[in-house]
Design a protein around this motif. Structure first.
Motif: not given
Length: 518
Positions: A8-21, A480-486, A488-491
């Motif tokens: 569940e913890t990792s799933k929340r991480g997936l969903f949140t980083q996905q929203s950020a992407l 800046e957006e490309m940096t954020d994309m990388i 969030f992708q790594q997260a």
């Protein structure tokens, strides 16, 4: 603690980083969208385990349960927005003023080889030539034609200035219509935002559209904005509906937008014929019907000296009114009414003095001279109503070039007196001669034009600086957006890897335990 808590913890991480992407993708897609403000996901840690309360279990400390997207917020600075609108208001005033003066300078066209000054110079020269050869029919015809050229110059300037003034009046009406359209759109966006926010959402794109309209409105008027929360389950960072007010010089604040209601602007044309300018073109001010139905008569003198509408009113012309709203005669003021009045005074001084001198002389036949200049219909000379008399146009021998002594017929002395009108002081012109008065008018116009251009440049420079500062905060930077994309992708990848690790652990527990020796 649940066996599957790690999933569940990792799933929340997936969903949140996905929203950020997804938000990063939205920013990149709108990198060139006018008025778009970059958005960010406000990530926040979820409540720890085991929580609080009497029924909560006990353990050495809280165990983290992951992350969640608290909100998706646009990045704006309200203080910079306010500065931008103040500078936009100033630029709207001076830019409009510069254009109005520039058009006037094009009409007057001084100094040049084709303006009024040149026509007058050639007219005076023709009279001096006639004084030398008073019986020369060709010299007489030249005087008449050049006199008509001067009249034509006055007529042309008057007609051109009046046409531009009329166009300015049309622009005021168009601007009032545009302002009404902007106010309506802002009120409609307020209504949409009020329907979305109580559900807990942040309609960022609606905020951007509304701010773009407020920015546009600030070019017309000096405005202030305030915000009212929507209620319900609205987020603490939700902006709510905007209230837009117009600031008047006397401190009065007029509501232009209140939630889903908006004001209506109308111009008040004056039907007064102002004898100081001999014109009808003027307005008494603006009539503003507020959202609550209250009508405010925002007269010219009460508006602050900023904004495009103010500049247009200053250029077109306004007239004062009494306490009952009735226009007061001889109170018309403004850039174009003033210049038309100056030309009218010059035409009156020129025509009257020329007629006085001309009627004191005699023509080639010894007959007392008539008027050199006439008007069409009753009334004084104006720049739009001065012409060489029809009699002179038909017969130049009627030109009274001689004095009235009766001796030396055709002596040319009165032609010299007519030429000397250029040096005569006129009470109409405050003791100035026609030439010096016109030079003063042109000189003042040049000074006003230079000031308007200087203030336009300064206002544009300040607005550019504020706009750059706002862009550094709110605009999308692809780097800046490309940096954020990388990032969030790594997260996201790390959360996915964490799920794999937990899955392998659970697989060992479920499928591997109790199988010793097998």
């Amino acid at each position: 603690m649940s066996t599957f808590m790690g999933l569940e913890t990792s799933k929340r991480g997936l969903f949140t980083q996905q929203s950020a992407l997804y938000t990063t993708g939205h920013n990149i897609s709108n990198a060139n969208t006018l008025g778009y403000s970059r958005q960010r996901v406000n990530m926040e840690a979820t409540a720890g385990f085991p929580g609080t309360g009497l029924s909560a279990g006990t353990m050495p400390g809280f165990l983290g349960t992951g992350v969640q997207a608290g909100s998706i917020q646009r990045v704006r600075d309200g203080f910079v927005d306010q500065q931008y609108r103040q500078e936009s208001n100033k630029l709207g005033y001076w830019d409009s003023q510069t254009k109005a003066i520039s058009q006037m300078e094009d009409v007057l066209n001084e100094p040049s080889a084709y303006g009024l000054q040149k026509s007058l110079s050639e007219f005076w020269q023709s009279l001096q030539d006639l004084a030398v050869n008073p019986e020369n029919g060709g010299a007489r015809a030249v005087v008449v034609q050049r006199g008509q050229t001067v009249a034509d110059s006055f007529n042309h300037m008057h007609k051109s200035l009046t046409e531009i003034q009329t166009n300015l009046g049309t622009e005021i009406d168009i601007s009032a219509g545009q302002v009404n359209s902007i106010l309506k759109q802002i009120s409609e966006l307020n209504d949409q935002i009020q329907k979305v926010e109580p559900n807990g959402y942040l309609p960022n794109d609606l905020y951007d559209a509304r701010d773009a309209l407020v920015d546009e409105l600030s070019g017309y008027f000096p405005i202030e904005t305030s915000y009212e929360k929507s209620g319900g389950r609205a987020s603490a960072i939700a902006e709510g509906s905007v209230t837009v007010t117009l600031k008047l010089k006397d401190g009065t604040k007029v509501e232009l937008v209140n939630r889903s209601e908006h004001a209506k602007l109308e111009t008040n044309p004056s039907s007064l014929h102002d004898v100081s300018t001999n014109e009808n073109n003027s307005i008494t001010g603006l009539k503003i019907t507020q959202p609550n139905g209250t009508i405010v008569d925002a007269k010219h003198s009460n508006l602050l000296d900023v904004g495009k509408v103010k500049s247009l009113m200053n250029s077109y012309g306004t007239v004062d009114t009494d306490t009952n709203g009735v226009p007061i005669p001889n109170t018309t003021k403004g850039l174009y009414p003033k210049m038309i009045a100056e030309l009218n005074k010059m035409a009156a001084a020129f025509g009257d003095q020329m007629n006085i001198v001309h009627t004191s002389g005699t023509d080639i036949n010894g007959v007392k001279g008539g008027n050199f200049f006439d008007t069409k219909g009753p009334g004084p000379f104006t720049a739009g109503n001065i012409f060489v008399s029809e009699a002179l146009m038909k017969d130049s021998n009627l030109l009274a070039a001689s004095d009235s002594t009766g001796a030396e017929e055709g002596n040319g002395k009165n032609a010299k007196n007519l030429a000397n009108v250029q040096f005569a002081a006129s009470t109409i012109l405050g003791g100035s001669t026609l030439q010096t008065y016109f030079q003063g008018v042109i000189g003042q116009l040049g000074v006003d034009g230079q000031q308007a251009e200087r203030m336009t440049f300064n206002s544009a420079t300040l607005l550019g600086a504020v706009e750059h500062r706002r862009a550094s905060i709110s605009s999308v930077s692809l780097d800046e957006e490309m940096t954020d994309m990388i990032r969030f992708q790594q997260a996201y990848n790390a959360s996915a890897r964490m799920i794999t690790v937990v899955d392998e652990t659970l697989d060992k527990i479920i499928n591997g335990m109790g199988r010793v020796g097998m």
